[in-house]
Structures are given as C-alpha cells and as structure tokens.
Write a protein that holds these residues in place. Structure first.
Motif, PDB file in Angstrom:
ATOM      1  N   GLN A 144      -1.914  17.244 -13.390  1.00  0.00           N
ATOM      2  CA  GLN A 144      -0.592  17.057 -14.009  1.00  0.00           C
ATOM      3  C   GLN A 144      -0.272  18.165 -15.018  1.00  0.00           C
ATOM      4  OE1 GLN A 144      -0.189  13.159 -15.719  1.00  0.00           O
ATOM      5  NE2 GLN A 144      -0.055  12.192 -13.715  1.00  0.00           N
ATOM      6  N   PRO A 160       1.383   2.360  -4.327  1.00  0.00           N
ATOM      7  CA  PRO A 160       0.390   2.117  -5.382  1.00  0.00           C
ATOM      8  C   PRO A 160       0.805   2.834  -6.665  1.00  0.00           C
ATOM      9  CG  PRO A 160      -0.425   3.764  -3.837  1.00  0.00           C
ATOM     10  CD  PRO A 160       0.895   3.280  -3.296  1.00  0.00           C
ATOM     11  N   LEU A 190     -10.794  15.925 -21.304  1.00  0.00           N
ATOM     12  CA  LEU A 190      -9.988  16.302 -22.468  1.00  0.00           C
ATOM     13  C   LEU A 190     -10.362  17.694 -22.965  1.00  0.00           C
ATOM     14  CD1 LEU A 190      -7.914  14.446 -23.836  1.00  0.00           C
ATOM     15  CD2 LEU A 190      -9.570  14.069 -25.646  1.00  0.00           C
ATOM     16  N   GLU A 206      -9.287  10.279 -10.167  1.00  0.00           N
ATOM     17  CA  GLU A 206      -8.451   9.952 -11.330  1.00  0.00           C
ATOM     18  C   GLU A 206      -8.367  11.144 -12.282  1.00  0.00           C
ATOM     19  OE1 GLU A 206      -7.294   6.560 -11.724  1.00  0.00           O
ATOM     20  OE2 GLU A 206      -8.041   6.387  -9.679  1.00  0.00           O
ATOM     21  N   ARG A 227       0.803  -1.238   0.000  1.00  0.00           N
ATOM     22  CA  ARG A 227       0.000   0.000   0.000  1.00  0.00           C
ATOM     23  C   ARG A 227       0.829   1.277   0.000  1.00  0.00           C
ATOM     24  NH1 ARG A 227      -5.010  -1.528   4.020  1.00  0.00           N
ATOM     25  NH2 ARG A 227      -5.756  -3.319   2.816  1.00  0.00           N
ATOM     26  N   MET A 282     -15.203   1.753  -9.466  1.00  0.00           N
ATOM     27  CA  MET A 282     -13.805   1.453  -9.194  1.00  0.00           C
ATOM     28  C   MET A 282     -13.427   1.695  -7.729  1.00  0.00           C
ATOM     29  SD  MET A 282     -11.047   3.589 -11.294  1.00  0.00           S
ATOM     30  CE  MET A 282     -11.532   5.227 -10.806  1.00  0.00           C
ATOM     31  N   ASP A 331     -14.213  11.193 -19.729  1.00  0.00           N
ATOM     32  CA  ASP A 331     -12.900  11.335 -20.371  1.00  0.00           C
ATOM     33  C   ASP A 331     -12.926  12.486 -21.368  1.00  0.00           C
ATOM     34  OD1 ASP A 331     -11.492   9.345 -19.074  1.00  0.00           O
ATOM     35  OD2 ASP A 331     -12.209   7.786 -20.417  1.00  0.00           O
ATOM     36  N   ASP A 386      -6.431  14.092 -10.814  1.00  0.00           N
ATOM     37  CA  ASP A 386      -4.975  13.962 -10.931  1.00  0.00           C
ATOM     38  C   ASP A 386      -4.512  14.183 -12.363  1.00  0.00           C
ATOM     39  OD1 ASP A 386      -4.753  13.500  -8.253  1.00  0.00           O
ATOM     40  OD2 ASP A 386      -4.762  11.314  -8.421  1.00  0.00           O
ATOM     41  N   GLN A 387      -5.344  13.740 -13.316  1.00  0.00           N
ATOM     42  CA  GLN A 387      -4.993  13.916 -14.729  1.00  0.00           C
ATOM     43  C   GLN A 387      -4.907  15.415 -15.062  1.00  0.00           C
ATOM     44  OE1 GLN A 387      -7.751  12.032 -17.406  1.00  0.00           O
ATOM     45  NE2 GLN A 387      -6.749  12.867 -19.216  1.00  0.00           N
ATOM     46  N   ASP A 446      -3.296  -0.026  -8.810  1.00  0.00           N
ATOM     47  CA  ASP A 446      -3.778   1.060  -7.938  1.00  0.00           C
ATOM     48  C   ASP A 446      -3.863   0.680  -6.468  1.00  0.00           C
ATOM     49  OD1 ASP A 446      -5.875  -0.625  -8.356  1.00  0.00           O
ATOM     50  OD2 ASP A 446      -6.984   0.746  -9.650  1.00  0.00           O
ATOM     51  N   LEU A 447      -3.767  -0.615  -6.148  1.00  0.00           N
ATOM     52  CA  LEU A 447      -3.743  -1.022  -4.742  1.00  0.00           C
ATOM     53  C   LEU A 447      -2.337  -1.454  -4.306  1.00  0.00           C
ATOM     54  CD1 LEU A 447      -7.061  -3.077  -4.390  1.00  0.00           C
ATOM     55  CD2 LEU A 447      -6.661  -0.697  -3.847  1.00  0.00           C
ATOM     56  N   HIS A 479      -6.050   8.276 -20.253  1.00  0.00           N
ATOM     57  CA  HIS A 479      -4.987   8.747 -19.367  1.00  0.00           C
ATOM     58  C   HIS A 479      -4.263   7.555 -18.742  1.00  0.00           C
ATOM     59  CE1 HIS A 479      -2.919  11.100 -16.425  1.00  0.00           C
ATOM     60  NE2 HIS A 479      -3.476  10.431 -15.451  1.00  0.00           N
ATOM     61  N   ARG A 524      -6.268   7.036   1.421  1.00  0.00           N
ATOM     62  CA  ARG A 524      -5.010   7.346   0.730  1.00  0.00           C
ATOM     63  C   ARG A 524      -4.848   6.545  -0.564  1.00  0.00           C
ATOM     64  NH1 ARG A 524      -0.233   4.970   0.934  1.00  0.00           N
ATOM     65  NH2 ARG A 524      -0.893   3.571   2.606  1.00  0.00           N
ATOM     66  N   VAL A 525      -5.130   5.233  -0.482  1.00  0.00           N
ATOM     67  CA  VAL A 525      -4.855   4.375  -1.646  1.00  0.00           C
ATOM     68  C   VAL A 525      -6.048   4.350  -2.613  1.00  0.00           C
ATOM     69  CG1 VAL A 525      -4.223   2.040  -2.387  1.00  0.00           C
ATOM     70  CG2 VAL A 525      -3.270   2.976  -0.282  1.00  0.00           C
ATOM     71  N   ALA A 526      -7.243   4.068  -2.074  1.00  0.00           N
ATOM     72  CA  ALA A 526      -8.398   3.908  -2.977  1.00  0.00           C
ATOM     73  C   ALA A 526      -8.801   5.238  -3.615  1.00  0.00           C
ATOM     74  CB  ALA A 526      -9.572   3.307  -2.221  1.00  0.00           C
TER      75      ALA A 526
END
Lengths: 268, 538
Positions: free
Chosen positions: B249, A38, B226, B242, A35, B376, B222, B245-246, A52-53, A235, B305-307
């Motif tokens: 950047q 990731p 864009l 997601e 973790r 997701m 998406d 973050d895209q 991602d995990l 992306h 944090r991760v998911a």
C-alpha cells in the motif's frame, strides 16, 4: 445506586436488548461467506463491512455479543455455585477443614489456568458442534474459575459463623442444615451476587483471550474473542477503523459490569 | 531555554553517529530468533541457516534462480557410474577469513566430522544407513566414497558447508562472503566482509560489495514491517500476505511476489488401521472415491484467492511448479466440480438425504478437521472447506489445537479424523521426501510406520521411491518420481490445497536483488548486492 451505576445498568440492558432484537431480525447467517467481497468496507448491505472470508461483520458481531453475553453469566453462575459450596464448607466447618480447603484453593489459584484450559480443551472430543463447543468452553471457564470467589465466600462465612445471631441460633439448638439454609445463605446473597458480577466480565475476557489464541469458540460460530483476532496487527484496524466496534463493545460491557459491581461489593 | 540546550546537545551527540552511518556500507535485516548454533554442520533452524549461508563456503551451489548446479569451492566434479564415488577438483588459492588456507584436508575433515555419530549432524541423515568417507588424492583433489549408491550425489554438497580443519577459530573461520564479527544474544549479530573471499566480479573486483550485515533479532513481524516501512531495515526475506499487502500500500516498488514457492498446504484423512475412530468412518477415509470426492468439492481457487489474498496458487500435486525439474507437468490442473464429487460418492453408495450425506449404513457424513491454533491461513482454509463440503451434505467440525496437542494426536495417538497442515520443502530433490512417501516412514502421515504396504498403490510408491533413490540417471529418476506424483494425485492420500507464493520485500536502495522462490529468497546472491545512493545512512 448512583447515577453512574444506573447508566451502566442501562447500557448493559440496552446492549442486551439490541442484541436480542438484531438476532431476531437478522436475515444473513453469520456463517455465509460472500467470497467475492472479502474485507469489504461498510455499505448499506454490510453495515460493518465483511471479514477476511467475506462474512457479514455486523451479523457476526451481533451473534458474538449474544453468545458472550448469554454464556458468560452461565459460566459465572457455575463458578459462584462452586465457590459457595467449597468456600461455604471451609468457612462453616472451620478449624483444620478450613485450613485444608483454603490451602487447596490457594493451590488452584496458583495454577496457570489459561494453560490448564488449553490442556483440558485439547482433551475434549473433536466431533462436537460449534454450539456445544462454546457451551463446553464457558462451562470449563465456570468450573475452573471459582477459586478466587471461594476465598471471599470462606472469609464471609467464617465471620458469619462467629457472629452473635449464629451463636444464639446454635445455643437454641437449631440443627446444622437450618443454620446453613435459613441463617447463613440469606446473609451470603450480597457476597455471592457481587462475586457473580465480578466473574461475568472476567469470563468474557478469558474467552476473548482464548479466542485471540485461536482456542476459543469453534468456527464458524462467532464470539468476541474470534472477532478481536482481526485487531491483532496494527495495520488491521488502522486501515479499517470500523473493525474496532467489537473492541468498543467489549470495553463498554466490561466497564459497565465493573461500575455495577462497586456498589454491590460495598454493600456486601 | 533548558529544552533548547538539551536539543542542541542531543544533535551534537547524534552528529558523529550520523557521520559514522554515512561511511558504513551496511545491510540490515531481521532474524526472527537467536541462532541455535554457529556450527554449520549442526544447523536445524532458520536463523542458524541464514548465518551459515552468509559465512560458509560449499563445494557446489544450486543457483537459486536457475536451479542449476554451479561450481563454488570445487571447480569441477565427476560422479562415478555406480553413484558411489564423487571426485572434486578444488579451487586453488582460497583462504579462510583468518588467513588459513583451504584444501582437500578441510573437505575430508568436514566429511569425517559430519559422519561421526557423536557430532549428531542432521546432514549425515541424508545418507541414511550408508557411510561416507573422504580420500585425499592431492591438496586440490578429493574423492568422496559412499557405501551405497546415492542419487543426486553432487547436489547434496550444496547443503554441506566446509569447515576448517586447521584454523584455531574452527567453524568460525569463514569461507563465505562474511564472517561473524560480533554477537549479542537476543539483540544482534554483526557480520563483516570476509577480506579473503575468493569470488570476484566480471571486472575483477573482489566480492562482496557490501561491507557489513547487521542482523537484529526480532520475532515480532509487525515491528519488522514497521521498521522496513521507516527505512530502518533493508529487506524482509519471507512475508505473509497480510504484511505484503500492508507494505504494498505504501511502498509498492518494494514488494516482490516471486510466484508459488516450494511450500504446500494440504489436508489428509486418518487411515491408520488401529486409530480410535469408528470403523465406518475409517472405511470412508480409506476409500479412494471418498477422498477424490472431497478433493473435487473443495474450491482451491477460492482458497488461494480469499484465504491468501491471491498470494497462493491452487496446488496440483505433491511437488510445486516452483520445483522446475521435478514437477510433473502432465498432471491435470486442480478442478472444482461438485457434480463429479457427487458421482464418486454415489459409486460408494453414499446418498443425499434431506441435505445430509449418508453412507450405505445410514450414518451421516460428519468429520472433524484439526489444525494448529493461531495459524490464520489454516483457520481460514478450514472454515472455507467447512462451507464447501456443506454443499455436498457433509458436516465438518473445525478444531484448532495448540501445536503440541496436535502433533501428539497425529503422530502418537492417531486420535483424529482429518488434519490440515503444511509442508515446508527446503530442498528440491525427492530423496528429501523419502520419509513421507515410504509406507514405513514416520512422516507417512495418513498411515505412518506400516509394517508392509497396506495398499497396492502404496506398494508401488515404495518401489518407485526406492528405485529413484539409487538410480544415477536423472531422466530415469524423473520418470519414477513423475509416476509417484501421478499415483498421489489419483489416490489423494494428501489433498493438496495451495502452494503459497514466495513473498518478500526489498528496499529499492538495494541494487542487484532478484527475489526467487528458493531460500534464502532475497539474499541468495548476497555477494552481488549493493546499496544505492538513497540507501540508509548515505
């Protein structure tokens, strides 16, 4: 067999062997979540980075390949058995039977079977292990995906039924079971073989479709479908092209199967 | 040669369009579906809500930044002590976009139409079984009378759009900053500045500043991202991590993380008495110690944090800290403690046997978590929970289902063990969650439609929720609801996992934007937004 087909067969064998060897040598579990890292980029510890995990992508790719490559043929085998029985019966009995069974096959072909699969999957018990769930998924694919093959088998059996050697066998008093097992089935082998080879990539792709919809193999077990979900957004792979490896492998396997099929189909 | 001629012709054709764009002062963003209705009293979907927000007027308005109630079409208001009557003094010389005048008759007609059962207005449901009538005192004063006491009576009027009683355009006559000028289903909606809008800025200039809003209909996120990066749209109201973050950047100045939103993600166990699950599992799920142990064993920090790529916060309880007034600040922070989890399980005579947790009867602890396929974030959380719980010997099977099958299982058949879903909170007031907390409620998901409360703590929640719903004293209501939050945290009927952050993207050319956590996050102050000199088409 042409050189291209030999190359395709070698590619498939190579991928299968590499997968078996990698599974045997793998130290990390496909489910272990690192973790703290990731979406890591490739490194000597994680050859294809992490997902991602934080799970090792290479390990997941190897196991996913093993699962798809070992279970898709089983599903294809189930489907060919169904096709042989149903199509064979329709072709052998002929007349009204053939018309009824063919109509039933057409009906099955008309069904939106992706939705059917989703519906059947929703009815399954919830508390089954991921491995069992993947076996059930592929078994479902096999038991629902026989209709197209059954039509081909029916047509082949029909033509064989009216062929001269069958007529002669009948005229000489050969019983029905002997006709079926000694005369018809051996002549059906190339057709069934071709149907098997056609079905394998179809089932691989169907599982991938289900996986992309999130309805394929249960977590944490990997499959090509679940690996391909990483490529859902542009992306996703534009910034990390190494994620494309699963797609490349899938394309390679499907093309290889298609190349091998063509010779079998011709000979069938 | 032919190509050169074609290119010159194309340039000549595009020139007038470019010039046209230059004179336009137009904001562009996407709706993710066609609005289901333009009638503000029938709004149930996000797109219709956006149109309603931009085109209608309300008596009062919750300031999305301070969360305080502010006057809009009403200049002042007074609620009676018994919480049954509210009197609004209305703003004078306010006109609809078609020039017709606004007065108390419109308010009375709106209330009458909203409460008419034939209208099927979702806003009538806010008042439950009670009725609401309006009495016109004068053209600029109206009394609204409820048959039952209503807690937070004044705040409810932030949601109710006033509709013209006399205009031939009916609900399309706008009292808001914009009116609907054009609509092509599946393609776009064009809103034009309301020339009669009543609001003015500090310098006395009529608002809004932006002349028009083009809302293109596009479901694909998406494409939206864009086109935002290309500068073809000016804002994205709600982003997932997601896409955030895209954008971050390549255009870090455009993205905004306003902190935890009102939305939460939670899991719960099926506690329905007649659910088709083994009795020993029902006993686990009905044990407070078991539920609390699971809550301790889940690493919520990691989930956030991760998911969610650090764009979420570990949830403390049923109310997000984003809800400034109602959040109970005395609740303990989320804690990840495997030892505490094991201690609680041992109290219920669970034991570890070769890495497998077993109950008193020797049954291995194994259950399934269902969630909706294709989400997701929930799939990631479920997989992480699977690994976290394996550390205390629990085997979790993650099952993703298509949404209709999932809803059928959790609301009708109760054929599931645990579920992981989210809660989208549009409003701030706890009255909007009555259906979830009352034991008889349909959305009391761990055990819906109880004939009478099956546990003492559920009975206490029922009592507190009913008490707060009729109290007109905000401090008293807060006290009641704070206690509800305490009970929920102690009993864990819902194990709250994370509060997602409110993420948005706004082009730097949009001046005056202050993204907030309440909807609509980016354009809540639409009247005050301007397009700067580097805006598209300038």
């Amino acid at each position: 067999m042409t050189s291209l087909q030999k190359f395709a067969a070698m590619t498939l064998t190579g991928i299968a062997l590499a997968t078996v060897l990698s599974v045997a040598m793998m130290r990390t579990s496909y489910a272990t979540q690192f973790r703290n890292i990731p979406n890591a980029v490739p490194s000597h510890q994680h050859w294809l980075g992490t997902d991602d995990l934080g799970r090792d992508r290479f390990t997941r790719l190897v196991y996913g390949t093993a699962i798809s490559l070992s279970l898709a043929p089983i599903a294809a085998f189930i489907s060919v058995i169904f096709a042989a029985c149903i199509g064979g019966m329709a072709g052998y009995l002929g007349g009204a039977w053939e018309r009824v069974i063919t109509a039933a096959v057409e009906l099955v072909l008309c069904m939106p079977w992706l939705f059917l699969l989703i519906a059947v999957r929703a009815m399954m018990p919830l508390n089954i292990s991921p491995l069992l769930s993947v076996i059930v998924t592929f078994s479902l694919l096999g038991s629902l995906g026989w209709a197209a093959s059954a039509r081909v088998v029916c047509a082949s059996v029909s033509s064989l039924r009216d062929s001269e050697f069958i007529l002669r066998a009948r005229a000489s008093g050969t019983p029905g079971w002997r006709l079926l097992f000694v005369h018809l089935l051996p002549n059906l082998k190339p057709v069934l073989g071709a149907q098997f080879l056609i079905s394998v990539p179809v089932f691989i792709l169907t599982e991938a479709n289900l996986g992309i919809l999130g309805l394929g193999v249960s977590e944490p077990l990997p499959s090509w479908g679940s690996l391909l979900t990483e490529l859902e957004s542009m992306h996703g792979f534009a910034s990390a092209p190494w994620k494309l490896v699963s797609l490349v492998l899938l394309v390679l396997v499907v093309i290889s199967f298609q190349l091998i099929i063509s010779s079998d189909e011709v000979s069938a | 040669m032919k190509r050169t001629v074609l290119a010159v012709l194309a340039c000549l054709l595009l020139l007038p369009l470019g010039l046209l764009a230059q004179v336009r002062n137009e904001l562009r963003f996407y709706l993710h579906s066609d609005p289901r209705t333009f009638d503000p009293l029938l709004v149930t979907d996000e797109s219709s809500d956006t149109i309603s927000f931009l085109t209608t007027g309300r008596l009062v308005c919750v300031n999305r930044e301070t969360q305080a109630l502010e006057p809009e079409l009403a200049t002042s208001w007074k609620t009676s002590r018994d919480g049954r009557t509210i009197t609004f003094k209305l703003r004078d010389r306010v006109f609809y976009s078609d020039g017709s005048r606004f007065d108390a008759e419109d308010v009375a007609a709106t209330i009458k139409r909203m409460m008419d059962p034939n209208t099927h207005s979702p806003f009538a449901d806010i008042f439950g079984a009670g009725t609401l009538t309006a009495r016109i005192v004068s053209p600029l004063e109206v009394k609204i009378i409820s048959s039952t006491p209503v807690a937070g009576f004044d705040r409810i009027f932030d949601q109710i759009a006033i509709v013209s009683s006399r205009s031939p355009l009916k609900e399309k006559a706008a009292l808001g900053p914009y009116f609907i000028a054009d609509y092509k289903p599946g393609s776009f909606i064009y809103l034009k500045r309301n020339p009669n809008y009543w609001k003015r800025d500090g310098a006395g200039k009529q608002l809004p500043y932006i002349d028009g809003i083009r809302l293109e209909i596009q479901a694909n996120r998406d494409i939206e991202t864009l086109r935002f990066l290309r500068g073809e749209i000016d804002l994205i109201n709600s982003l997932d991590s997601e896409h955030y973050d895209q954008i971050a950047q390549s255009a870090p100045a455009s993205v905004h993380d306003a902190g935890p939103s009102l939305d939460s993600e939670q899991m719960w166990f099926n506690q329905v008495a007649n659910a088709p699950i083994p009795p020993y599992k029902r006993a686990w799920f009905r044990s407070t110690n078991f539920r609390r142990a699971i809550a301790f064993a889940i690493n919520k920090q990691d989930l956030a944090r991760v998911a969610f790529g650090s764009h979420a916060q570990p949830a403390v309880g049923p109310i997000s800290p984003a809800n400034k007034f109602w959040f109970n600040r005395n609740l303990p922070p989320a804690k990840y403690d495997v030892n505490a989890a094991m201690k609680l399980l041992q109290q219920d005579r669970f034991r570890l046997d070769g890495g497998t947790l077993r109950d008193e009867g020797g049954n291995p602890v194994e259950f399934s978590i269902i969630t909706n396929a294709g989400n997701m974030y929930r799939e990631r959380m479920a997989t992480m929970i699977q690994q976290d719980l394996s550390k205390i010997g629990i085997k979790v099977n993650v099952v993703t289902l298509d949404f209709p099958s999932l809803i059928e299982r959790i609301t009708e058949k109760f054929n599931y063990e645990a579920a992981l879903l989210g809660n989208i909170n549009a409003g701030l007031d706890p009255n909007e969650q009555m259906n979830m907390w009352l034991s008889s409620g349909e959305s009391h998901q761990w055990n819906p439609r109880e004939k009478s409360p099956e546990t003492a703590w559920e009975a206490e929640i029922d009592k507190l929720m009913k008490a707060q719903s009729v109290s007109t004293n905000p401090a008293q209501r807060k006290k009641y609801f704070d206690r509800v939050q305490e009970i929920v945290v102690q009993q864990e009927p819902f194990i709250y996992l994370v509060n997602r952050d409110a993420l948005s993207a706004i082009s730097p050319s949009v001046i005056g934007a202050h993204p907030v956590v309440l909807r609509p996050e980016t354009f809540w102050n639409i009247e005050y937004l301007r397009l700067g000199s580097n805006a598209r088409g300038k």
